[in-house]
Design a protein around this motif. Sequence first.
Motif, PDB file in Angstrom:
ATOM      1  N   SER A   1       7.278   8.663  -8.320  1.00  0.00           N
ATOM      2  CA  SER A   1       6.402   8.099  -7.298  1.00  0.00           C
ATOM      3  C   SER A   1       5.592   6.965  -7.915  1.00  0.00           C
ATOM      4  O   SER A   1       5.376   6.927  -9.131  1.00  0.00           O
ATOM      5  N   TYR A   2       5.169   6.033  -7.072  1.00  0.00           N
ATOM      6  CA  TYR A   2       4.477   4.831  -7.516  1.00  0.00           C
ATOM      7  C   TYR A   2       3.295   4.526  -6.616  1.00  0.00           C
ATOM      8  O   TYR A   2       3.239   4.967  -5.468  1.00  0.00           O
ATOM      9  N   TYR A   3       2.372   3.702  -7.135  1.00  0.00           N
ATOM     10  CA  TYR A   3       1.333   3.082  -6.317  1.00  0.00           C
ATOM     11  C   TYR A   3       0.883   1.799  -7.000  1.00  0.00           C
ATOM     12  O   TYR A   3       1.062   1.621  -8.205  1.00  0.00           O
ATOM     13  N   PHE A   4       0.327   0.877  -6.202  1.00  0.00           N
ATOM     14  CA  PHE A   4      -0.190  -0.390  -6.703  1.00  0.00           C
ATOM     15  C   PHE A   4      -1.710  -0.343  -6.730  1.00  0.00           C
ATOM     16  O   PHE A   4      -2.340   0.349  -5.929  1.00  0.00           O
ATOM     17  N   SER A   5      -2.283  -1.150  -7.618  1.00  0.00           N
ATOM     18  CA  SER A   5      -3.725  -1.349  -7.674  1.00  0.00           C
ATOM     19  C   SER A   5      -3.959  -2.814  -8.036  1.00  0.00           C
ATOM     20  O   SER A   5      -3.175  -3.395  -8.792  1.00  0.00           O
ATOM     21  N   THR A   6      -5.015  -3.421  -7.497  1.00  0.00           N
ATOM     22  CA  THR A   6      -5.336  -4.806  -7.830  1.00  0.00           C
ATOM     23  C   THR A   6      -6.818  -4.925  -8.168  1.00  0.00           C
ATOM     24  O   THR A   6      -7.643  -4.202  -7.617  1.00  0.00           O
ATOM     25  N   THR A   7      -7.141  -5.845  -9.077  1.00  0.00           N
ATOM     26  CA  THR A   7      -8.549  -6.055  -9.416  1.00  0.00           C
ATOM     27  C   THR A   7      -9.228  -7.043  -8.471  1.00  0.00           C
ATOM     28  O   THR A   7     -10.434  -6.974  -8.283  1.00  0.00           O
ATOM     29  N   LYS A   8      -8.466  -7.956  -7.875  1.00  0.00           N
ATOM     30  CA  LYS A   8      -9.050  -8.990  -7.003  1.00  0.00           C
ATOM     31  C   LYS A   8      -8.474  -8.969  -5.592  1.00  0.00           C
ATOM     32  O   LYS A   8      -8.713  -9.874  -4.815  1.00  0.00           O
ATOM     33  N   GLY A   9      -7.676  -7.964  -5.274  1.00  0.00           N
ATOM     34  CA  GLY A   9      -7.081  -7.882  -3.945  1.00  0.00           C
ATOM     35  C   GLY A   9      -5.748  -8.607  -3.878  1.00  0.00           C
ATOM     36  O   GLY A   9      -5.412  -9.401  -4.749  1.00  0.00           O
ATOM     37  N   ALA A  10      -5.006  -8.299  -2.828  1.00  0.00           N
ATOM     38  CA  ALA A  10      -3.695  -8.922  -2.660  1.00  0.00           C
ATOM     39  C   ALA A  10      -3.392  -9.116  -1.186  1.00  0.00           C
ATOM     40  O   ALA A  10      -3.730  -8.267  -0.361  1.00  0.00           O
ATOM     41  N   ALA A  11      -2.753 -10.246  -0.876  1.00  0.00           N
ATOM     42  CA  ALA A  11      -2.252 -10.456   0.472  1.00  0.00           C
ATOM     43  C   ALA A  11      -1.100  -9.478   0.698  1.00  0.00           C
ATOM     44  O   ALA A  11      -1.035  -8.808   1.725  1.00  0.00           O
ATOM     45  N   ILE A  12      -0.205  -9.373  -0.305  1.00  0.00           N
ATOM     46  CA  ILE A  12       0.936  -8.450  -0.233  1.00  0.00           C
ATOM     47  C   ILE A  12       1.321  -8.004  -1.641  1.00  0.00           C
ATOM     48  O   ILE A  12       1.348  -8.812  -2.574  1.00  0.00           O
ATOM     49  N   VAL A  13       1.631  -6.718  -1.774  1.00  0.00           N
ATOM     50  CA  VAL A  13       2.315  -6.178  -2.947  1.00  0.00           C
ATOM     51  C   VAL A  13       3.501  -5.389  -2.410  1.00  0.00           C
ATOM     52  O   VAL A  13       3.409  -4.760  -1.354  1.00  0.00           O
ATOM     53  N   ALA A  14       4.620  -5.445  -3.124  1.00  0.00           N
ATOM     54  CA  ALA A  14       5.815  -4.777  -2.612  1.00  0.00           C
ATOM     55  C   ALA A  14       6.765  -4.402  -3.738  1.00  0.00           C
ATOM     56  O   ALA A  14       6.776  -5.033  -4.790  1.00  0.00           O
ATOM     57  N   MET A  15       7.566  -3.366  -3.472  1.00  0.00           N
ATOM     58  CA  MET A  15       8.690  -2.985  -4.332  1.00  0.00           C
ATOM     59  C   MET A  15       9.911  -2.946  -3.426  1.00  0.00           C
ATOM     60  O   MET A  15       9.893  -2.286  -2.395  1.00  0.00           O
ATOM     61  N   THR A  16      10.963  -3.667  -3.818  1.00  0.00           N
ATOM     62  CA  THR A  16      12.164  -3.780  -2.990  1.00  0.00           C
ATOM     63  C   THR A  16      13.414  -3.461  -3.804  1.00  0.00           C
ATOM     64  O   THR A  16      13.588  -3.988  -4.899  1.00  0.00           O
ATOM     65  N   LEU A  17      14.260  -2.629  -3.245  1.00  0.00           N
ATOM     66  CA  LEU A  17      15.598  -2.408  -3.783  1.00  0.00           C
ATOM     67  C   LEU A  17      16.504  -3.356  -2.993  1.00  0.00           C
ATOM     68  O   LEU A  17      16.829  -3.099  -1.832  1.00  0.00           O
ATOM     69  N   PRO A  18      16.870  -4.510  -3.576  1.00  0.00           N
ATOM     70  CA  PRO A  18      17.609  -5.523  -2.825  1.00  0.00           C
ATOM     71  C   PRO A  18      18.930  -5.008  -2.283  1.00  0.00           C
ATOM     72  O   PRO A  18      19.596  -4.171  -2.910  1.00  0.00           O
ATOM     73  N   ASN A  19      19.318  -5.538  -1.107  1.00  0.00           N
ATOM     74  CA  ASN A  19      20.583  -5.164  -0.482  1.00  0.00           C
ATOM     75  C   ASN A  19      21.773  -5.562  -1.318  1.00  0.00           C
ATOM     76  O   ASN A  19      22.799  -4.901  -1.326  1.00  0.00           O
ATOM     77  N   ASP A  20      21.664  -6.680  -2.045  1.00  0.00           N
ATOM     78  CA  ASP A  20      22.807  -7.214  -2.787  1.00  0.00           C
ATOM     79  C   ASP A  20      22.588  -7.200  -4.293  1.00  0.00           C
ATOM     80  O   ASP A  20      23.108  -8.026  -5.007  1.00  0.00           O
ATOM     81  N   GLY A  21      21.803  -6.259  -4.781  1.00  0.00           N
ATOM     82  CA  GLY A  21      21.563  -6.165  -6.228  1.00  0.00           C
ATOM     83  C   GLY A  21      20.528  -7.159  -6.694  1.00  0.00           C
ATOM     84  O   GLY A  21      19.801  -7.743  -5.906  1.00  0.00           O
ATOM     85  N   VAL A  22      20.451  -7.356  -7.991  1.00  0.00           N
ATOM     86  CA  VAL A  22      19.452  -8.254  -8.596  1.00  0.00           C
ATOM     87  C   VAL A  22      19.814  -9.691  -8.279  1.00  0.00           C
ATOM     88  O   VAL A  22      20.955 -10.097  -8.374  1.00  0.00           O
ATOM     89  N   ARG A  23      18.787 -10.474  -7.933  1.00  0.00           N
ATOM     90  CA  ARG A  23      18.993 -11.889  -7.631  1.00  0.00           C
ATOM     91  C   ARG A  23      18.569 -12.742  -8.795  1.00  0.00           C
ATOM     92  O   ARG A  23      17.753 -12.431  -9.545  1.00  0.00           O
TER      93      ARG A  23
END
Length: 101
Positions: free
Chosen positions: A79-101
């Motif tokens: 399991s995972y979670y994100f934390s930011t010191t100054k805030g974020a518009a977006i944070v994300a973790m993605t398993l791409p549909n077509d592998g690593v880009r």
Amino acid sequence: MATGSAPIPNGVTASFAGVKPNTNTATFTMSAGVVVITFQPADVNDPGVMSLYGSDDVLVLTMTAIGHTAHQVPSPSESYYFSTTKGAAIVAMTLPNDGVR
């Protein structure tokens, strides 16, 4: 606030918008594989630090600028979670549909 671009790749994604400074996101799990981490700070000129934590509050990685980085998810039970010191518009973790880009 400055702007920048770090689009979220297509794929299975856990994303959080409007992350407040010094708070943690909800925890989530991701399937095993190479994932893409996305960090869009609230202010690209003063991004602070985005941290990704794994099970048992173990620090997995940090980012200090807008962009992407790769991470290997060893098993779907992690399991995972994100934390930011100054805030974020977006944070994300993605398993791409077509592998690593």
